[in-house]
Motif scaffolding. Structure first.
Motif, PDB file in Angstrom:
ATOM      1  N   MET A 219       0.929  -1.135  -0.120  1.00  0.00           N
ATOM      2  CA  MET A 219       0.082   0.209   0.147  1.00  0.00           C
ATOM      3  C   MET A 219       0.763   1.241  -0.055  1.00  0.00           C
ATOM      4  N   PRO A 220       0.414   2.334  -0.600  1.00  0.00           N
ATOM      5  CA  PRO A 220       1.137   3.550  -0.568  1.00  0.00           C
ATOM      6  C   PRO A 220       1.326   3.946   1.017  1.00  0.00           C
ATOM      7  N   GLY A 221       2.615   4.280   1.146  1.00  0.00           N
ATOM      8  CA  GLY A 221       2.956   4.483   2.681  1.00  0.00           C
ATOM      9  C   GLY A 221       3.900   3.543   3.394  1.00  0.00           C
ATOM     10  N   GLU A 222       3.629   2.291   2.713  1.00  0.00           N
ATOM     11  CA  GLU A 222       4.121   0.927   3.366  1.00  0.00           C
ATOM     12  C   GLU A 222       5.624   0.656   2.920  1.00  0.00           C
ATOM     13  N   THR A 223       6.404   0.413   3.765  1.00  0.00           N
ATOM     14  CA  THR A 223       7.774   0.027   3.281  1.00  0.00           C
ATOM     15  C   THR A 223       8.110  -1.209   2.432  1.00  0.00           C
ATOM     16  N   GLU A 224       7.036  -2.215   3.020  1.00  0.00           N
ATOM     17  CA  GLU A 224       7.256  -3.691   2.515  1.00  0.00           C
ATOM     18  C   GLU A 224       5.723  -4.440   2.602  1.00  0.00           C
ATOM     19  N   SER A 225       5.759  -5.254   1.739  1.00  0.00           N
ATOM     20  CA  SER A 225       4.416  -5.890   1.594  1.00  0.00           C
ATOM     21  C   SER A 225       4.255  -6.710   2.727  1.00  0.00           C
ATOM     22  N   THR A 226       2.815  -6.989   3.283  1.00  0.00           N
ATOM     23  CA  THR A 226       2.329  -7.527   4.043  1.00  0.00           C
ATOM     24  C   THR A 226       1.612  -8.595   3.668  1.00  0.00           C
ATOM     25  N   VAL A 227       1.368  -9.027   2.341  1.00  0.00           N
ATOM     26  CA  VAL A 227       0.667 -10.022   1.525  1.00  0.00           C
ATOM     27  C   VAL A 227       1.418 -11.201   1.486  1.00  0.00           C
ATOM     28  N   SER A 228       0.631 -12.327   1.690  1.00  0.00           N
ATOM     29  CA  SER A 228       1.151 -13.759   1.751  1.00  0.00           C
ATOM     30  C   SER A 228       0.154 -14.444   0.818  1.00  0.00           C
ATOM     31  N   LEU A 229       0.495 -15.142  -0.124  1.00  0.00           N
ATOM     32  CA  LEU A 229      -0.464 -15.854  -0.905  1.00  0.00           C
ATOM     33  C   LEU A 229      -0.492 -17.338  -0.278  1.00  0.00           C
ATOM     34  N   PRO A 230      -1.568 -17.850  -0.334  1.00  0.00           N
ATOM     35  CA  PRO A 230      -2.745 -17.325  -0.799  1.00  0.00           C
ATOM     36  C   PRO A 230      -3.483 -16.425  -0.058  1.00  0.00           C
ATOM     37  N   VAL A 231      -4.280 -15.319  -0.609  1.00  0.00           N
ATOM     38  CA  VAL A 231      -5.077 -14.332  -0.068  1.00  0.00           C
ATOM     39  C   VAL A 231      -6.509 -14.202  -0.577  1.00  0.00           C
ATOM     40  N   ILE A 232      -7.268 -13.879   0.235  1.00  0.00           N
ATOM     41  CA  ILE A 232      -8.624 -13.698  -0.204  1.00  0.00           C
ATOM     42  C   ILE A 232      -8.712 -11.968  -0.362  1.00  0.00           C
ATOM     43  N   PRO A 233      -9.156 -11.453  -1.476  1.00  0.00           N
ATOM     44  CA  PRO A 233      -9.084  -9.976  -1.784  1.00  0.00           C
ATOM     45  C   PRO A 233     -10.145  -9.672  -0.940  1.00  0.00           C
ATOM     46  N   GLY A 234     -10.637  -8.161  -1.276  1.00  0.00           N
ATOM     47  CA  GLY A 234     -11.831  -7.487  -0.894  1.00  0.00           C
ATOM     48  C   GLY A 234     -11.842  -6.893   0.493  1.00  0.00           C
ATOM     49  N   THR A 235     -12.471  -5.502   0.419  1.00  0.00           N
ATOM     50  CA  THR A 235     -12.667  -4.928   1.615  1.00  0.00           C
ATOM     51  C   THR A 235     -14.124  -4.292   2.129  1.00  0.00           C
ATOM     52  N   ASP A 236     -15.037  -4.320   1.214  1.00  0.00           N
ATOM     53  CA  ASP A 236     -16.181  -3.790   1.184  1.00  0.00           C
ATOM     54  C   ASP A 236     -17.478  -4.975   1.470  1.00  0.00           C
ATOM     55  N   VAL A 237     -17.936  -4.971   2.713  1.00  0.00           N
ATOM     56  CA  VAL A 237     -18.911  -5.965   3.053  1.00  0.00           C
ATOM     57  C   VAL A 237     -19.924  -5.582   3.682  1.00  0.00           C
ATOM     58  N   SER A 238     -21.067  -6.364   3.372  1.00  0.00           N
ATOM     59  CA  SER A 238     -22.404  -6.037   4.018  1.00  0.00           C
ATOM     60  C   SER A 238     -23.108  -7.537   4.337  1.00  0.00           C
ATOM     61  N   GLY A 239     -23.509  -7.682   5.619  1.00  0.00           N
ATOM     62  CA  GLY A 239     -23.891  -9.009   6.002  1.00  0.00           C
ATOM     63  C   GLY A 239     -24.591  -8.863   7.297  1.00  0.00           C
ATOM     64  N   VAL A 240     -24.530 -10.331   8.279  1.00  0.00           N
ATOM     65  CA  VAL A 240     -25.098 -10.475   9.380  1.00  0.00           C
ATOM     66  C   VAL A 240     -24.154 -10.747  10.230  1.00  0.00           C
ATOM     67  N   VAL A 241     -24.195 -10.319  11.395  1.00  0.00           N
ATOM     68  CA  VAL A 241     -23.414 -10.841  12.595  1.00  0.00           C
ATOM     69  C   VAL A 241     -23.525 -12.043  13.045  1.00  0.00           C
ATOM     70  N   GLU A 242     -22.626 -12.842  12.976  1.00  0.00           N
ATOM     71  CA  GLU A 242     -22.613 -14.377  13.289  1.00  0.00           C
ATOM     72  C   GLU A 242     -22.155 -14.665  14.661  1.00  0.00           C
ATOM     73  N   ALA A 243     -21.138 -14.051  15.310  1.00  0.00           N
ATOM     74  CA  ALA A 243     -20.575 -14.290  16.448  1.00  0.00           C
ATOM     75  C   ALA A 243     -19.904 -12.861  16.842  1.00  0.00           C
ATOM     76  N   VAL A 244     -19.715 -12.766  18.209  1.00  0.00           N
ATOM     77  CA  VAL A 244     -19.076 -11.473  18.827  1.00  0.00           C
ATOM     78  C   VAL A 244     -17.981 -11.639  19.713  1.00  0.00           C
ATOM     79  N   ALA A 245     -16.867 -10.931  19.543  1.00  0.00           N
ATOM     80  CA  ALA A 245     -15.864 -11.624  20.511  1.00  0.00           C
ATOM     81  C   ALA A 245     -16.249 -10.825  21.799  1.00  0.00           C
ATOM     82  N   ALA A 246     -15.682 -11.442  23.056  1.00  0.00           N
ATOM     83  CA  ALA A 246     -16.061 -11.079  24.346  1.00  0.00           C
ATOM     84  C   ALA A 246     -15.684  -9.845  24.744  1.00  0.00           C
ATOM     85  N   ASP A 247     -14.881  -8.957  23.999  1.00  0.00           N
ATOM     86  CA  ASP A 247     -14.558  -7.611  24.289  1.00  0.00           C
ATOM     87  C   ASP A 247     -15.245  -6.526  23.473  1.00  0.00           C
TER      88      ASP A 247
END
Length: 339
Positions: free
Chosen positions: A58-86
């Protein structure tokens, strides 16, 4: 299919749309501060095909944080299935939408389930469906952070100075270049919400669409050059970028500004001589800002235009559609309801 696995689209290599693989993978476990979302729809955005094509930093990063295989995508709409305790503020069964972990390539939204930071989510507006909600986060937040409120103090990788939106009101004229696209059609509507006069620049096929969204004037760039027709502009929001983006500086009045959503080529001496400024920002995830935008979506003040929809399994076809260009609004992947 086991309840411990799901279907997702992954990249095992970089390349064209054909490298998108629809396959079975483990369901993620939500960590601290996260909720598990059963995905109903996923917005398709430029970073998705940038990652597919080989961009892993990403712009501003000095090195990659991506390791293959990777699932792309950032925009999501859906239903909450589980919630972390905090996590507070979300419960199982809540309908939510969000821009996940941006700026990064770690959204992992092209899937039936995604572990999402609660801070990146907002309750989905009741007045719109999951497809329209999934089309809103990245494009809507980009327009919001450029025009309304940056909402964070993270330094931009594109400039030293912080980005400051221009005050918009009835005395302001805004030109939006690329007005029919994802960011452009949100920017047009947000500027109109603030009372500004808006000039929309796009190809002629989009004139009726942009007029319906409230454009006060339309310029067909295939027939005319906007810089020869528009003058005394307070703000240019350019969603196209590229080497010719500096031509819009000539449309600005002294004291005006050009906001570059995508990188352009500018000359500091020219901008100083014209008495104008050029500014940019990097959109960041914000559930709080998305909640504000969500209220406008729920009221119908801002609408999400959908160019086309594809099943998650047909992500390749969605990327092929994106490559054709001349997109009107957003491309969205739909995910069948899981039992």
């Amino acid at each position: 299919m086991s309840t411990d696995t799901m279907r997702a689209v992954r990249l095992h290599e970089h390349g064209g749309p054909e490298v998108l693989r629809y396959e079975q993978v483990p369901v993620p476990e939500p960590g601290l501060g996260e909720v598990l979302v059963r995905v109903r729809a996923v917005g398709v955005n430029p970073p998705d095909w940038y990652l597919r094509g080989g961009l892993t930093t990403m712009p501003g990063e000095t090195e990659s944080t991506v390791s293959l295989p990777v699932i792309p995508g950032t925009d999501v709409s859906g239903v909450v299935e589980a919630v972390a305790a905090d996590v507070e503020g979300f419960s199982v069964g809540d309908e939510v939408f969000g821009l996940l972990r941006f700026p990064s390539f770690q959204g992992r939204a092209y899937a039936e389930y995604v572990a999402a930071p609660a801070s990146d989510l907002a309750l989905k507006p009741a007045g719109i469906d999951h497809v329209h909600a999934a089309g809103a986060p990245m494009a809507g937040l980009t327009a919001w952070q450029f025009l309304i409120d940056v909402g964070h103090d993270h330094p931009s990788p594109f400039q030293k100075a912080g980005h400051r939106p221009t005050a918009l009101d009835a005395d302001t004229t805004v030109l939006v270049n690329g007005a029919a696209g994802g960011v452009g059609h949100f920017a047009l509507q947000l500027a109109k919400w603030k009372g500004a006069r808006v000039i929309a620049v796009a190809s002629g096929a989009h004139e009726a669409f942009l007029s319906r969204l409230g454009a006060d004037r339309f310029i067909d760039y295939t027939r005319s050059r906007a810089e020869e027709l528009a003058h005394d502009i307070d703000l240019v929001l350019d969603t196209v970028g590229g080497p010719e983006s500096r031509r819009f500086l000539r449309t600005l009045k002294r004291g005006g500004a050009q906001f570059a959503v995508l990188p352009g080529e500018f000359d500091e001496e020219e901008t100083a001589k014209l008495g104008v400024t050029v500014s940019s920002a990097q959109v960041r995830s914000s559930g709080a800002q998305l909640a504000q935008l969500g209220r406008l979506l729920d009221a119908g003040t801002v609408r999400v235009a959908i160019d086309s929809t594809f099943d998650l399994a047909d992500a390749r076809a969605a990327h092929e559609r994106a490559a054709q260009g001349h997109i009107q609004g957003k491309i969205v992947l739909t995910v069948a309801s899981s039992s």
